[in-house]
Design an enzyme around this catalytic site. Structure first.
Site, PDB file in Angstrom:
ATOM      1  N   ASP A 355      40.093 -31.685 -17.521  1.00 44.93           N
ATOM      2  CA  ASP A 355      39.844 -30.600 -16.573  1.00 44.93           C
ATOM      3  C   ASP A 355      40.989 -30.464 -15.565  1.00 44.93           C
ATOM      4  OD1 ASP A 355      37.965 -28.686 -15.329  1.00 44.93           O
ATOM      5  OD2 ASP A 355      37.969 -30.112 -13.666  1.00 44.93           O
ATOM      6  N   GLU A 397      43.460 -28.492 -19.731  1.00 48.77           N
ATOM      7  CA  GLU A 397      43.258 -27.195 -19.096  1.00 48.77           C
ATOM      8  C   GLU A 397      44.349 -27.027 -18.042  1.00 48.77           C
ATOM      9  OE1 GLU A 397      40.158 -24.729 -16.223  1.00 48.77           O
ATOM     10  OE2 GLU A 397      40.432 -26.870 -16.045  1.00 48.77           O
TER      11      GLU A 397
END
Ligand code: CA
Ligand code: CA
Length: 650
Positions: A355, A397
């Site tokens: 993330d 990401e």
């Protein structure tokens, strides 16, 4: 290299051509059983665990619910599942992890997770965990860190008793030289004495937007009751003091002050009016200008023993601190996070989705890439030590403004999300322009290849942080089917986001919950929406939108996804082939070939709203692998109806 083609004007004759037997030559193979191939090109399905499938009727999707629906995922062609964070958390989405070693009890138990991993593995489906490395939640580590200077977790977080001064002095590793340190993201962890009692000189410079406070023994002045534009508010709720103009837009005063919380500058002596200037984190350092902020108007404090922490996203998500990036792997936080990942790797997961990697060191690409390389190497060592084949899969990401900014992240990770693929695709679909699509995909590849020769392009439509593909395509079912068909016939590793395969829509501006809508499994009955707090677009979740209804309709969005996914998994050229652009004679038509080990397929998509007929020298249209909407072949001519897709074996 492009091949030459010719455009022929022909009459339009449509023959339904979407029901040919799969794999007519019998050359399809179970190639996806090879673990290394799954990682390269297999289909990953992205699950919001809390809103996917509820096994026990408490309204929350859970791990057992996923296990119960593995057949659905298998038939959708998934070779891997990316699960939203499943570790303990007190938010519905799970991105503020309270304990990296435990499973969120709302979603199930460790035994449930082990069972899911094992049952998925039996179907050659791997499990990717969502790992949050930029920040944790306010769990035991954080509470220990802020409550004791001797805490072993003290260094895990970005803490400061005076952020403004510490940032200016370059003491905050998290910034790694960032030009925009994001001061608004500092939060007070622990109150102490934030005020001051004694004589101070204040100098407010509205031009520079600074206030300089100095301890002084000079005589105190009376407040200027006629101050034109500058008042200090401090102490009790009604206490304020006007300053004297000493230069243009500069105001000063020496006063005795007694305040427990600090002060704020206001351009009026009536709190209801005027502009409020506060700090955006941090405390006054006597004698040094302090930057005023008229957008947040947070209290300007005097420090005391207050502790501030950095949370770039939210107060509930304090950023983790890995020290100087070059030696991040030696930091206590890194070692602990890697240790926790080792537990799950040991349990049998197939990879990690990381993330917010651009934020680990506040948008500092070089620092983030260095960190990610250290993280990947550490996890891959764990992976290999447990006897796994090949290298562990990991996708980052790295949300950047463009592909050029993202590409360097390939030096740190083998795979990264290609947001730009979807941004390009939706733009072209809405313009009805397909002839430069393959070229753009190849442009991305050439860009990524500069940083890693064996890059794995993680392509996708929308995800849990973006407006739904269905909304971006104006809820046009035909365009949604086309988007899915393009995704599943493109080179790279496609990710299908929960609900895309059903044609869901939803926009973020109504709340992120509306882009995380539950799967409606049956025509009637409850959907797992407890986590979403009722923020579900029930008008969208009609009976026709359900899995049950769409499975019974060969023309549904779901059926199109399943057909194209099946084709991808049966034809190795479609999944693993080298893409080559075919110069398109019609601006609406996207054309390319995919070739692998002697197998070549031609991929054709009509992005336009009207039929397009083309003739391609040297290409055959006699063996259809998969198609959607009206497609017809008349001798050497191929006619694609509006938004139609077709793949031909060459
Ligand atoms: Ca449940
Ligand atoms: Ca960070």
């Amino acid at each position: 290299m492009r091949r030459s083609i010719f455009l022929l004007a022909t009459s339009l004759v449509f023959i339904a051509n979407c029901c040919k037997p799969d794999n007519p030559d019998g050359t399809g193979e179970a190639w996806r059983n090879a673990a290394s191939q799954e990682k390269l090109s297999g289909i990953t399905y992205q699950i919001n665990v809390y809103s996917f499938a509820d096994s026990d009727g408490d309204g929350w999707g859970d791990l057992k619910g996923i296990t119960q629906h593995l057949d659905y995922l298998d038939e959708l062609g998934a070779t891997a599942l990316w699960l939203s964070p499943i570790q303990s958390s007190d938010s519905y989405h799970g991105y503020n992890v309270l304990d990296y070693y435990t499973i969120n009890s709302r979603l199930g138990t460790e035994a449930d997770f082990r069972d899911l991993i094992d049952k998925a593995k039996q179907r050659n489906i791997g499990i990717y965990m969502d790992y949050v490395l930029n920040h944790s939640g306010q769990g035991a580590w954080f509470r220990s860190a802020i409550n004791s200077e001797d805490s072993p977790y003290r260094s895990f977080y970005v803490l400061s008793s005076n952020p403004t001064a510490d940032v200016a002095a370059g003491k905050i590793d998290n910034y790694a030289g960032a030009t925009n340190p994001g001061m608004g993201a500092w939060h007070l962890a622990k109150g102490g004495n934030l005020g001051y009692k004694g004589r101070l000189h204040f100098k407010v410079d509205i031009n520079a937007k600074t206030v300089t406070v100095t301890e002084t023994t000079e005589a105190a002045q009376n407040p200027n009751t006629n101050s034109p534009k500058c008042w200090l508010w401090y102490g009790s709720i009604s206490q304020h003091c006007g300053l004297y103009t000493t230069a243009s837009n500069v105001y000063e005063i020496t006063i005795d002050i007694d305040t427990s919380w600090g002060f704020i500058v206001c351009t009026s002596n009536n709190w209801a009016y005027g502009t409020k200037y506060g700090g955006d984190g941090g405390s006054i350092t006597f004698g040094q200008p302090f930057k005023l902020n008229n957008s947040t108007a947070a209290d300007i404090t005097f420090g005391g023993d207050g502790i501030w922490f950095f949370g770039s996203f939210d107060k509930s998500m304090p950023d983790l601190n890995y020290g100087p990036y070059a030696t991040a792997a030696t930091s206590p936080a890194f070692k602990e996070l890697a240790n926790s990942a080792g537990k799950w790797i040991d349990m049998g997961i197939a990879g990690l989705r990381l993330d917010a990697v651009a934020w680990i060191y506040q948008n500092q690409t070089k620092a983030n890439v260095s960190f990610l390389k250290q993280w990947y190497d550490r996890c891959n060592t764990e992976w290999k030590a447990r006897g796994n084949r090949g290298d562990i899969y990991m996708v980052g990401e790295a949300w950047c403004d463009n592909a050029e900014q993202m590409a360097p992240y390939y030096e740190g990770l083998p795979s990264n999300f290609n947001f730009y693929y979807w941004w390009t695709l939706k733009d072209r679909l809405n313009k009805g322009k397909g002839d430069d699509f393959a070229r753009t995909v190849l442009y991305f590849h050439n860009l990524f290849r500069r940083y890693r020769s064996d890059f794995i392009d993680a392509i996708k439509l929308s995800n849990h942080d973006e407006d739904r593909a269905g909304s971006d395509l104006n809820r046009d079912q035909a365009k949604m089917k086309l988007a899915g068909a393009v995704l599943l016939t493109s080179p790279g590793k496609p990710f299908i986001y929960q609900g895309e395969e059903l044609g869901y829509w939803g926009r973020k501006d109504k709340g992120d919950e509306y882009i995380r809508t539950p799967i409606k499994w049956n025509r009637s009955g409850a959907v797992p929406s407890a986590g979403l707090g009722g923020k579900v677009d029930n008008a969208m979740l009609t009976e026709d939108m359900s899995v049950e209804a769409q499975l019974g309709d060969a023309t549904s969005v779901l059926s199109v996804y399943r057909r194209f996914a099946k084709a991808r998994n049966e034809w190795k050229a479609l999944a693993k082939g080298e893409m080559e652009e075919i110069s398109s004679p019609k601006s609406s038509v996207a054309l390319w070939t995919m070739s692998y080990e002697g197998q070549t397929v031609l991929v054709a998509h009509n992005f336009g709203s009207s039929s397009a007929t083309i003739s391609l020298e040297n290409f055959k249209f006699d063996k259809t692998i998969v198609s959607n909407y009206a497609v017809s072949v008349n001798d050497t001519d191929l006619t694609l109806g509006p938004y139609a897709s077709a793949v031909y074996l060459q």
